[in-house]
Design an enzyme around this catalytic site. Structure first.
Site, PDB file in Angstrom:
ATOM      1  CG  HIS A   1      -3.054   3.476   2.407  1.00 49.80           C
ATOM      2  ND1 HIS A   1      -3.646   3.178   1.205  1.00 49.80           N
ATOM      3  CD2 HIS A   1      -3.136   2.346   3.173  1.00 49.80           C
ATOM      4  CE1 HIS A   1      -4.056   1.922   1.232  1.00 49.80           C
ATOM      5  NE2 HIS A   1      -3.768   1.407   2.415  1.00 49.80           N
TER       6      HIS A   1
ATOM      7  CB  CYS B   1      -0.959   0.001   1.181  1.00 48.37           C
ATOM      8  SG  CYS B   1      -2.070  -1.413   1.164  1.00 48.37           S
TER       9      CYS B   1
ATOM     10  CG  ASN C   1      -6.703  -0.579   1.803  1.00 48.26           C
ATOM     11  OD1 ASN C   1      -6.071  -0.146   0.836  1.00 48.26           O
ATOM     12  ND2 ASN C   1      -6.111  -1.082   2.865  1.00 48.26           N
TER      13      ASN C   1
HETATM   14  C1  LIG Z   1      -9.527  -4.821  10.825  1.00 43.64           C
HETATM   15  C2  LIG Z   1     -10.086  -3.795  11.813  1.00 43.64           C
HETATM   16  C3  LIG Z   1     -11.131  -2.939  11.140  1.00 43.64           C
HETATM   17  C4  LIG Z   1     -10.745  -4.550  12.959  1.00 43.64           C
HETATM   18  O1  LIG Z   1     -11.229  -3.601  13.902  1.00 43.64           O
HETATM   19  P1  LIG Z   1     -10.948  -3.814  15.457  1.00 43.64           P
HETATM   20  O2  LIG Z   1     -11.636  -2.730  16.173  1.00 43.64           O
HETATM   21  O3  LIG Z   1      -9.436  -3.928  15.626  1.00 43.64           O
HETATM   22  O4  LIG Z   1     -11.651  -5.172  15.725  1.00 43.64           O
HETATM   23  P2  LIG Z   1     -11.025  -6.496  16.343  1.00 43.64           P
HETATM   24  O5  LIG Z   1     -10.026  -7.113  15.438  1.00 43.64           O
HETATM   25  O6  LIG Z   1     -10.620  -6.192  17.764  1.00 43.64           O
HETATM   26  O7  LIG Z   1     -12.297  -7.410  16.370  1.00 43.64           O
HETATM   27  C5  LIG Z   1     -13.403  -7.136  17.223  1.00 43.64           C
HETATM   28  C6  LIG Z   1     -14.435  -8.217  17.020  1.00 43.64           C
HETATM   29  O8  LIG Z   1     -15.056  -8.014  15.738  1.00 43.64           O
HETATM   30  C7  LIG Z   1     -15.020  -9.243  15.012  1.00 43.64           C
HETATM   31  N1  LIG Z   1     -14.974  -8.914  13.583  1.00 43.64           N
HETATM   32  C8  LIG Z   1     -13.901  -8.846  12.764  1.00 43.64           C
HETATM   33  N2  LIG Z   1     -14.293  -8.537  11.526  1.00 43.64           N
HETATM   34  C9  LIG Z   1     -15.639  -8.412  11.562  1.00 43.64           C
HETATM   35  C10 LIG Z   1     -16.607  -8.076  10.605  1.00 43.64           C
HETATM   36  N3  LIG Z   1     -16.304  -7.821   9.325  1.00 43.64           N
HETATM   37  N4  LIG Z   1     -17.884  -8.021  11.010  1.00 43.64           N
HETATM   38  C11 LIG Z   1     -18.251  -8.250  12.260  1.00 43.64           C
HETATM   39  N5  LIG Z   1     -17.369  -8.574  13.229  1.00 43.64           N
HETATM   40  C12 LIG Z   1     -16.085  -8.644  12.874  1.00 43.64           C
HETATM   41  C13 LIG Z   1     -13.775  -9.937  15.500  1.00 43.64           C
HETATM   42  O9  LIG Z   1     -13.833 -11.324  15.241  1.00 43.64           O
HETATM   43  C14 LIG Z   1     -13.842  -9.619  16.984  1.00 43.64           C
HETATM   44  O10 LIG Z   1     -14.771 -10.488  17.569  1.00 43.64           O
HETATM   45  P3  LIG Z   1     -14.517 -11.100  19.040  1.00 43.64           P
HETATM   46  O11 LIG Z   1     -14.440  -9.909  19.944  1.00 43.64           O
HETATM   47  O12 LIG Z   1     -15.687 -11.978  19.258  1.00 43.64           O
HETATM   48  O13 LIG Z   1     -13.204 -11.824  18.940  1.00 43.64           O
HETATM   49  C15 LIG Z   1      -8.950  -2.910  12.366  1.00 43.64           C
HETATM   50  O14 LIG Z   1      -8.106  -3.662  13.214  1.00 43.64           O
HETATM   51  C16 LIG Z   1      -8.132  -2.298  11.284  1.00 43.64           C
HETATM   52  O15 LIG Z   1      -8.605  -1.493  10.520  1.00 43.64           O
HETATM   53  N6  LIG Z   1      -6.828  -2.628  11.207  1.00 43.64           N
HETATM   54  C17 LIG Z   1      -5.981  -2.105  10.182  1.00 43.64           C
HETATM   55  C18 LIG Z   1      -6.338  -2.712   8.876  1.00 43.64           C
HETATM   56  C19 LIG Z   1      -5.686  -2.057   7.726  1.00 43.64           C
HETATM   57  O16 LIG Z   1      -5.690  -0.871   7.653  1.00 43.64           O
HETATM   58  N7  LIG Z   1      -5.125  -2.869   6.843  1.00 43.64           N
HETATM   59  C20 LIG Z   1      -4.519  -2.412   5.667  1.00 43.64           C
HETATM   60  C21 LIG Z   1      -3.331  -1.588   5.950  1.00 43.64           C
HETATM   61  S1  LIG Z   1      -2.600  -1.127   4.463  1.00 43.64           S
END
Ligand SMILES: CC(C)(COP(=O)(O)OP(=O)(O)OC[C@H]1O[C@@H](n2cnc3c(N)ncnc32)[C@H](O)[C@@H]1OP(=O)(O)O)[C@@H](O)C(=O)NCCC(=O)NCCS
Length: 325
Positions: free
Chosen positions: A252, A117, A282
């Site tokens: 980004h 990215c 993204n």
């Molecule tokens: C991926 C992201 C949105 C997840 O958000 P978060 O607040 O960290 O959520 P968590 O990973 O703590 O998950 C919380 C809960 O939601 C659940 N969950 C994950 N994806 C889900 C979805 N699409 N829908 C519903 N629930 C979801 C998880 O399983 C977790 O459940 P649990 O508490 O029962 O274990 C976030 O971590 C993020 O944006 N990270 C960076 C990603 C990114 O930018 N990647 C590209 C970089 S170039």
């Protein structure tokens, strides 16, 4: 000579749009729980464009044609084409060579860059070096991605996050050192390679390893903010340009919460951030030129504005470009 200046930009987004509601309905029907509310609240994403049967090089070519029109230069005047992508049409030839043939830019050398990215910012920095050293006059830099093909559509942690698209800049000599790209900051730390990866390769006609994106969301979230903040401060220090005097921040587009947290850490108000993650999701190396072009066309980014573009992602990689438009 002088620095490289952005003299044209163009975008391409596939026609097919999938809303959160539609995606959630498909996933729910397979027993995978998610919802529009969860996706919006955790990411800011409302919809994504999907390439379906299009190719990365086709989308790159369409964005490139619009950037040429915008710059009012002919493809025969291009000296170089650089495509940033992690989802090329082929292992080789490069996507850039396919674009060269498509737009008939036969005077241009052509190659791809892969920095996930951060790819577009890495590619801009390479183009700037070629132009400021006098080796090239006009360079096409493109970010084009079809992440929908490397997503595990049964993994709710990743499949809701990505979209497809392409964005392109034409860079030309600015004629002086006070306009165009003022400074560049590039970073990488391979110790974090496992937190965001597609861990597979080809071997004797077989794909070896996992063909899909895997991500430790929380680790990526934390490191993205960390790297972006350090890089923003570095580039301002290097160029002796105050952070608060930057007109527009074009980071980004991965997650609205990453951008809000970055703004908070840097002490920059949210309305200085260009946001398109709601519409495009993204799009990896395409996200910065898509966001820049969007804000240029709607009249927010204007000539002489100072813009900070920042990429971050797999590798782990990060990069910043400070430019006068
Ligand atoms: C991926 C992201 C949105 C997840 O958000 P978060 O607040 O960290 O959520 P968590 O990973 O703590 O998950 C919380 C809960 O939601 C659940 N969950 C994950 N994806 C889900 C979805 N699409 N829908 C519903 N629930 C979801 C998880 O399983 C977790 O459940 P649990 O508490 O029962 O274990 C976030 O971590 C993020 O944006 N990270 C960076 C990603 C990114 O930018 N990647 C590209 C970089 S170039």
């Amino acid at each position: 000579m002088g620095n490289a200046r952005i003299v044209g930009s163009g975008s391409f987004l596939p026609e097919k749009i999938v809303s959160n509601e539609e995606l959630a309905a498909t996933l729910n029907s397979k027993g995978i729980k998610t919802s529009d509310e969860w996706i919006i609240q955790r990411t800011g994403i409302c919809q994504r464009h999907l390439a379906e049967n299009l190719t990365t090089s086709y989308m790159a070519g369409e964005a490139a044609k619009l950037a040429l029109l915008d710059a009012d230069i002919k493809s025969s005047e291009l000296d170089m084409i650089i495509v940033a992508t992690s989802t090329p049409d082929n292992v080789f030839p490069s996507t850039a060579c396919l674009v060269q043939a498509n737009i008939q830019a036969y005077s241009a050398s052509a190659f791809d860059i892969q920095a996930a990215c951060s790819g577009f910012v890495y590619a801009l920095s390479v183009a700037n070096s070629f132009i400021s050293s006098g080796f090239a006059k006009n360079i096409m830099v493109i970010g084009s991605e079809i992440f929908s093909r490397i997503i595990d559509w049964n993994d709710r942690k990743t499949c809701v996050l990505f979209g497809d698209g392409a964005g392109a800049f034409v860079l030309s000599e600015s004629g002086d050192l006070h306009s165009g790209i003022l400074s560049v900051d590039l970073q990488a730390n391979g110790d974090y390679s496992s937190i965001l990866s597609v861990g597979s390769h080809f071997n004797n006609s077989a794909i070896v390893g996992d063909p899909f994106i895997r991500m430790d969301g929380q680790a990526v979230f934390k490191q993205a903010i960390n790297f972006l903040e350090i890089s923003a401060r570095n580039i301002c220090k290097k160029s002796n340009f105050p952070l608060e005097s930057i007109d527009w921040f074009v980071p980004h587009q991965a997650n609205i919460r990453i951008m809000n947290a970055l703004g908070h850490k840097l002490g920059i108000p949210n309305d200085k951030f260009i946001i398109t993650v709601d519409k495009h999701a993204n799009t990896s190396a395409a996200s910065i030129p898509l966001a820049f072009d969007y804000a240029r066309k709607d009249g927010r980014i204007k000539e002489r504005d100072v813009v900070l573009m920042q990429g971050v992602g797999g590798g782990f990689t990060c990069g910043s470009i400070l430019a006068v438009v």
